[in-house]
Motif scaffolding. Structure first.
Motif, PDB file in Angstrom:
ATOM      1  N   ARG A 270      51.420 -21.591 -74.368  1.00 16.45           N
ATOM      2  CA  ARG A 270      50.268 -22.481 -74.181  1.00 16.45           C
ATOM      3  C   ARG A 270      50.598 -23.885 -74.682  1.00 16.45           C
ATOM      4  NH1 ARG A 270      46.361 -24.747 -76.618  1.00 16.45           N
ATOM      5  NH2 ARG A 270      47.009 -24.053 -78.678  1.00 16.45           N
TER       6      ARG A 270
ATOM      7  N   GLU B 107      52.922 -25.586 -72.335  1.00 11.86           N
ATOM      8  CA  GLU B 107      52.178 -26.047 -71.146  1.00 11.86           C
ATOM      9  C   GLU B 107      51.394 -27.319 -71.468  1.00 11.86           C
ATOM     10  OE1 GLU B 107      51.586 -21.567 -69.440  1.00 11.86           O
ATOM     11  OE2 GLU B 107      49.788 -22.755 -69.841  1.00 11.86           O
TER      12      GLU B 107
ATOM     13  N   ASP C 285      53.768 -30.138 -71.540  1.00 16.54           N
ATOM     14  CA  ASP C 285      54.098 -30.577 -70.176  1.00 16.54           C
ATOM     15  C   ASP C 285      53.008 -31.490 -69.627  1.00 16.54           C
ATOM     16  OD1 ASP C 285      56.432 -29.215 -70.183  1.00 16.54           O
ATOM     17  OD2 ASP C 285      55.711 -27.506 -69.031  1.00 16.54           O
ATOM     18  N   LYS C 286      51.749 -31.066 -69.861  1.00 19.53           N
ATOM     19  CA  LYS C 286      50.626 -31.857 -69.360  1.00 19.53           C
ATOM     20  C   LYS C 286      50.601 -33.237 -70.010  1.00 19.53           C
ATOM     21  CE  LYS C 286      47.460 -28.295 -67.955  1.00 19.53           C
ATOM     22  NZ  LYS C 286      46.355 -27.462 -68.323  1.00 19.53           N
TER      23      LYS C 286
ATOM     24  N   ALA D  34      53.323 -35.421 -68.675  1.00 16.84           N
ATOM     25  CA  ALA D  34      52.976 -35.936 -67.342  1.00 16.84           C
ATOM     26  C   ALA D  34      51.969 -37.073 -67.472  1.00 16.84           C
ATOM     27  CB  ALA D  34      52.420 -34.816 -66.485  1.00 16.84           C
TER      28      ALA D  34
ATOM     29  N   ALA E 207      53.757 -40.134 -68.708  1.00 15.11           N
ATOM     30  CA  ALA E 207      54.507 -40.765 -67.624  1.00 15.11           C
ATOM     31  C   ALA E 207      53.575 -41.550 -66.712  1.00 15.11           C
ATOM     32  CB  ALA E 207      55.264 -39.706 -66.828  1.00 15.11           C
ATOM     33  N   THR E 208      52.363 -41.002 -66.504  1.00 12.10           N
ATOM     34  CA  THR E 208      51.387 -41.717 -65.667  1.00 12.10           C
ATOM     35  C   THR E 208      50.957 -43.016 -66.340  1.00 12.10           C
ATOM     36  OG1 THR E 208      50.616 -39.612 -64.852  1.00 12.10           O
ATOM     37  CG2 THR E 208      49.165 -41.474 -64.465  1.00 12.10           C
TER      38      THR E 208
ATOM     39  N   LEU F 148      52.643 -44.702 -68.498  1.00 13.74           N
ATOM     40  CA  LEU F 148      53.767 -45.645 -68.645  1.00 13.74           C
ATOM     41  C   LEU F 148      54.352 -46.082 -67.309  1.00 13.74           C
ATOM     42  CD1 LEU F 148      55.713 -44.163 -71.682  1.00 13.74           C
ATOM     43  CD2 LEU F 148      54.339 -46.232 -71.631  1.00 13.74           C
ATOM     44  N   ARG F 149      53.693 -45.743 -66.206  1.00  5.93           N
ATOM     45  CA  ARG F 149      54.256 -46.136 -64.918  1.00  5.93           C
ATOM     46  C   ARG F 149      54.222 -47.657 -64.798  1.00  5.93           C
ATOM     47  NH1 ARG F 149      48.955 -45.020 -63.597  1.00  5.93           N
ATOM     48  NH2 ARG F 149      48.191 -46.129 -61.775  1.00  5.93           N
ATOM     49  N   PRO F 150      55.231 -48.234 -64.176  1.00  2.86           N
ATOM     50  CA  PRO F 150      55.358 -49.696 -64.170  1.00  2.86           C
ATOM     51  C   PRO F 150      54.120 -50.435 -63.677  1.00  2.86           C
ATOM     52  CG  PRO F 150      57.331 -48.698 -63.258  1.00  2.86           C
ATOM     53  CD  PRO F 150      56.360 -47.594 -63.485  1.00  2.86           C
ATOM     54  N   GLN F 151      53.443 -49.878 -62.656  1.00  2.00           N
ATOM     55  CA  GLN F 151      52.265 -50.581 -62.124  1.00  2.00           C
ATOM     56  C   GLN F 151      51.175 -50.665 -63.185  1.00  2.00           C
ATOM     57  OE1 GLN F 151      53.684 -47.769 -60.874  1.00  2.00           O
ATOM     58  NE2 GLN F 151      53.078 -47.480 -58.756  1.00  2.00           N
TER      59      GLN F 151
ATOM     60  N   ARG G  26      48.895 -58.005 -67.431  1.00  2.00           N
ATOM     61  CA  ARG G  26      48.135 -59.097 -66.808  1.00  2.00           C
ATOM     62  C   ARG G  26      46.780 -59.254 -67.492  1.00  2.00           C
ATOM     63  NH1 ARG G  26      50.400 -57.389 -61.999  1.00  2.00           N
ATOM     64  NH2 ARG G  26      48.638 -56.044 -61.507  1.00  2.00           N
TER      65      ARG G  26
ATOM     66  N   LEU H 264      46.135 -58.665 -70.496  1.00  3.29           N
ATOM     67  CA  LEU H 264      46.345 -59.293 -71.808  1.00  3.29           C
ATOM     68  C   LEU H 264      46.820 -60.741 -71.682  1.00  3.29           C
ATOM     69  CD1 LEU H 264      48.088 -56.292 -73.583  1.00  3.29           C
ATOM     70  CD2 LEU H 264      45.841 -57.226 -74.143  1.00  3.29           C
TER      71      LEU H 264
ATOM     72  N   GLU I 220      55.028 -62.184 -66.080  1.00  4.75           N
ATOM     73  CA  GLU I 220      56.404 -61.704 -65.989  1.00  4.75           C
ATOM     74  C   GLU I 220      57.342 -62.899 -66.011  1.00  4.75           C
ATOM     75  OE1 GLU I 220      56.515 -59.289 -62.516  1.00  4.75           O
ATOM     76  OE2 GLU I 220      54.973 -58.004 -63.376  1.00  4.75           O
TER      77      GLU I 220
END
Lengths: 678, 94
Positions: B52, B55, B58-59, B62, B65-66, B68-71, B78, B80, B84
């Motif tokens: 558990r 798991e 893992d969640k 994920a 990662a969402t 920290l995604r570049p977008q 922006r 703040l 660039e």
């Protein structure tokens, strides 16, 4: 009496001993029987009873091991697994009344029709899925129902998740609900990514409860392999953003952008607009699933002219400074007339490329000859698959030279009558950019198994297959650099401080209903590269806008996006400017001057005077008045003093510490307060 | 029993000892078996807990990662007021 008593006692003793012996005999006989039975069960019937015990106390469960992950070059996760809940029912355990009630109650939670649910629940089946991949909220809501009804339960399943959402959505692709690859890299590398199906043994007690699951094989060993891509998330995000801006700005239908390392064919970014989120594939139009950079054929238009020049130089028919008469913009070939956008007279070969003359290219190729031209095109890989590790790549369309009519040959010279995918064109330009070596585009750098061993790695080292000679590649590199000059076709692709080489493309789309080239629909593109510092490889950048409306020219709609992507690329890889650090301020000023009023103010003579005055102050070790300046200016000026710098606020400098006129010493602390009101 | 033969008395003792050993062994075996089953349950519970937690990890990874995604980072930057850096805009701080 005495004798009688003695005799009686002796008789009792004998009787007792007999009884004892009898009891001992019975005990030993019983023990013997037990031992014999134990021997029979344990030794004689050992295998039979062992198998029977195992059947009763253990069960085998088929388990799908986890699918491998997909990671970007920088290690960022692009596709991972998480456990999700799915709801199933055992209709056999539910009566009709319960089924109806459940269907009515669950329908709004599961967002399905109650009739569909009722149909599923009313049968006599032992197992039926009600809903897979539930949201955490749904799971929480459904928990009371699962406790209440014995025939309703959750099952944990692997769910494929794409944490970066739309980022490289079409490249990564997606899986079905059972984690089998359906599109993109998920499909191409499915046999590596898919985890093995293995049986695990579970030990049960009398109540069928699992007692011990220690007999599991090491499941991690059987999980799928991990893919490490060549894609860089940051470059991909920038390419996608710039492409979106370019497509929206030009009111285009869609767009493609590709960044490739020219030395080894590694694809650093493969962007597409409109984007696609593989997490919610069902909500997207299936036409968005396709990675058009690999799967769609298009006519390259003027970007193809460079290969006409390669043929001219490679065959030795022309030298780069030979001149061609471009007939002032009109040239007849048989019954057809070829036009140039602007009329030109005599042009050198490199100028033919610079001004993108259709007539010049037609004349060149006519003299070079069909067979030699075809051979050069084949050397660059046109008319065949590039070999990229991605599904559904078509072979380009290039008919045999024997079937070409004179007009076909002329059309080919400026990129009509040939079809190729964006990635095939980029691979061909990569060959020019690296000195003439052909490269195979690829998206996967290496594959690592669950134990950390690399099972596949893209072969390092340079390819030995030649597309053209280094001499020709160098000559064309110089010719391509002329395209971005002021009077070339793409001055908008020029980046101050960097050497840019590239070519515009404006290709008419073929109208299949009218069976002729459309006068309204075009592919506008730009492809090229920026010179990196020594030791770094060139990165070929391609931008294509499909059916732009604001302008049809690649130099107008695609070149600015190319420029912006390369500016970021130069910053990312830390390319030094060609003009050196001394002219950095001038370059920045030039950029600012073009773009914002603020920068114009900065570059006014008064400001220059002020900057040089400040410099003089610093030389005299006296703090200048920096009020109203940008922080960048201030930092440039004070950078010679190894002191601490503290910046607060935003905008321009409103207050400073030390005060103007203060004598400067090394190690001083500079405090700048910024304000937008200045 | 006072007149019982000493040999038969030893024999009786042997029976008692054997019986005790047998019963003791039976008890010991059943106790061991019982403990094994209980430990098995505990082990299983701990494994389930480990699973558990893995798991959950893992969640969370994920989700990280969402986030920290570049977008997402670009959007927050922006917000703040950050910009660039363009090529050549880098200034080495003292």
């Amino acid at each position: 009496m005495r004798r009688t008593g003695k005799r009686t006692s002796k008789r009792d003793d004998i009787r007792l001993r007999r009884r004892m012996n009898l009891l001992a005999g019975i005990v030993f006989l019983s023990l013997g029987a037990i031992v014999a039975r134990a021997y029979y069960l344990q030794i004689v019937k050992h295998d039979y009873y062992l198998a029977r015990q195992q059947r009763q106390s253990s069960s085998n469960l088929l388990v799908n091991c986890d699918r491998g992950e997909i990671l970007a070059a920088d290690g960022g996760a692009l596709a991972v697994n998480i456990k999700g809940h799915s709801l199933f029912a055992e209709p056999r355990r539910l009566n009709r009344k319960e089924s109806r009630k459940l269907a009515r109650e669950l329908a709004p939670i599961l967002k399905t029709r109650s009739r569909t649910l009722e149909k599923k629940l009313s049968g006599r089946r032992g197992f039926v899925w009600l809903k897979r991949s539930l949201t955490p909220k749904q799971v929480k809501t459904l928990e009371p129902w699962c406790r209440k009804y014995r025939g309703l339960s959750f099952l944990k399943e692997n769910r494929r998740v794409y944490p970066n959402r739309e980022l490289a959505g079409q490249v990564i692709g997606f899986t079905d609900i059972d984690c089998r690859g359906l599109e993109g890299l998920e499909l191409y590398y499915d046999k590596y990514l898919r985890g093995r199906r293995v049986y695990i043994e579970l030990e049960h007690d009398a109540r069928s409860q699992v007692v011990d699951s220690s007999k599991h094989p090491e499941l991690d060993r059987y999980r799928g392999k991990t893919l490490y891509l060549t894609l860089d998330r940051h470059l991909q995000a920038w390419a996608e953003r710039e492409l979106e801006e370019a497509v929206r700005g030009s009111r285009g239908k869609r767009g493609v952008a590709v960044i490739m390392d020219a030395d080894n064919g590694a694809i650093l970014a493969m962007a597409q607009y409109p984007r696609f989120n593989p997490n919610s594939k069902r909500r997207n139009d299936p036409s968005l699933w396709r990675n058009r950079a690999v799967t769609d054929l298009m006519e390259p238009g003027s970007t193809f002219k460079v290969f006409t020049l390669v043929a001219a130089l490679e065959s030795g028919v022309y030298r780069i400074d030979d001149q061609i008469d471009c007939e002032n913009g009109r040239y007849r070939v048989g019954r057809r007339t070829i036009h140039d956008t602007h009329g030109h007279g005599l042009l050198r070969l490199d100028e033919v490329l610079k001004y993108s003359s259709n007539i010049g290219c037609s004349k060149i190729v006519t003299r070079v000859g069909a067979e030699r031209f075809y051979k050069v095109l084949k050397n660059f890989g046109f008319g065949s698959r590039s070999g990229i590790d991605f599904p559904h790549e078509p072979a380009g369309r290039l008919r045999s030279w024997k079937k070409w009519r004179p007009i076909d040959l002329c059309n080919l010279a400026f990129g009509q009558g040939v079809a190729l995918t964006p990635v095939q064109l980029v691979a061909a330009y990569a060959a020019l950019a690296n000195g003439g070596r052909r490269v195979t585009p690829h998206l996967v750098e290496r594959i690592v198994n669950s134990e950390g061993w690399t099972v596949y790695e893209y072969p390092a080292g340079k390819s030995t297959r030649r597309a053209c000679s280094p001499r020709v590649a160098k000559a064309l590199d110089r010719a391509l650099a002329m395209v971005v000059e002021d009077d070339g076709t793409a001055p908008r692709a020029r980046i101050p401080g960097y050497r840019v080489a590239g070519k515009t493309g404006t290709a008419q789309k073929f109208d299949f209903t009218k069976k002729c080239y459309s006068h309204n629909n075009y592919w506008a593109s730009f492809i090229g590269y920026v010179d990196p510092p020594a030791g770094q490889s060139r990165k070929v950048v391609y931008v294509m806008i499909d059916e732009p409306r604001s302008s049809i020219y690649g130099g107008v709609v695609a070149a600015p996006a190319f420029k912006r992507i390369n500016q970021r690329l130069a910053g990312y890889y830390n390319y030094p400017t060609t003009t050196g650090a001394a002219s950095l301020a001038a370059l920045l000023a030039e950029e600012d001057k073009k773009n914002t009023e603020l920068a114009r103010e900065e570059q006014s003579p008064a400001s220059d005077e002020r900057t040089s005055a400040s410099g003089r102050h610093l030389e005299a070790r006296v703090m200048p008045d920096l009020t109203g300046r940008t922080i960048r200016e201030a930092l440039t000026l004070v950078s010679c003093y190894r002191g601490q710098v503290e910046i607060t606020g935003e905008g321009r400098i409103a207050a400073q510490q030390p005060r103007p006129g203060t004598r400067l010493q090394p190690g001083l602390k500079f405090v700048f307060k910024l304000s937008r009101d200045i | 029993m006072a007149g019982t033969n000493p040999q038969s008395r030893d024999w009786n003792w042997l029976h008692v000892v054997l019986l005790v050993v047998m019963v003791g062994t039976l008890f010991y075996c059943s106790w061991i078996n019982n403990r094994t089953v209980i430990r098995g349950y505990e082990l299983n519970d701990l494994r389930a807990e480990e699973k558990r937690l893995l798991e959950e990890q893992d969640k969370l990874q994920a989700e990280l990662a969402t986030l920290l995604r570049p977008q997402n980072l670009a959007r927050l930057a922006r917000k703040l007021g950050l910009r660039e850096p363009q090529a050549g805009h880098k200034v080495v701080l003292p």
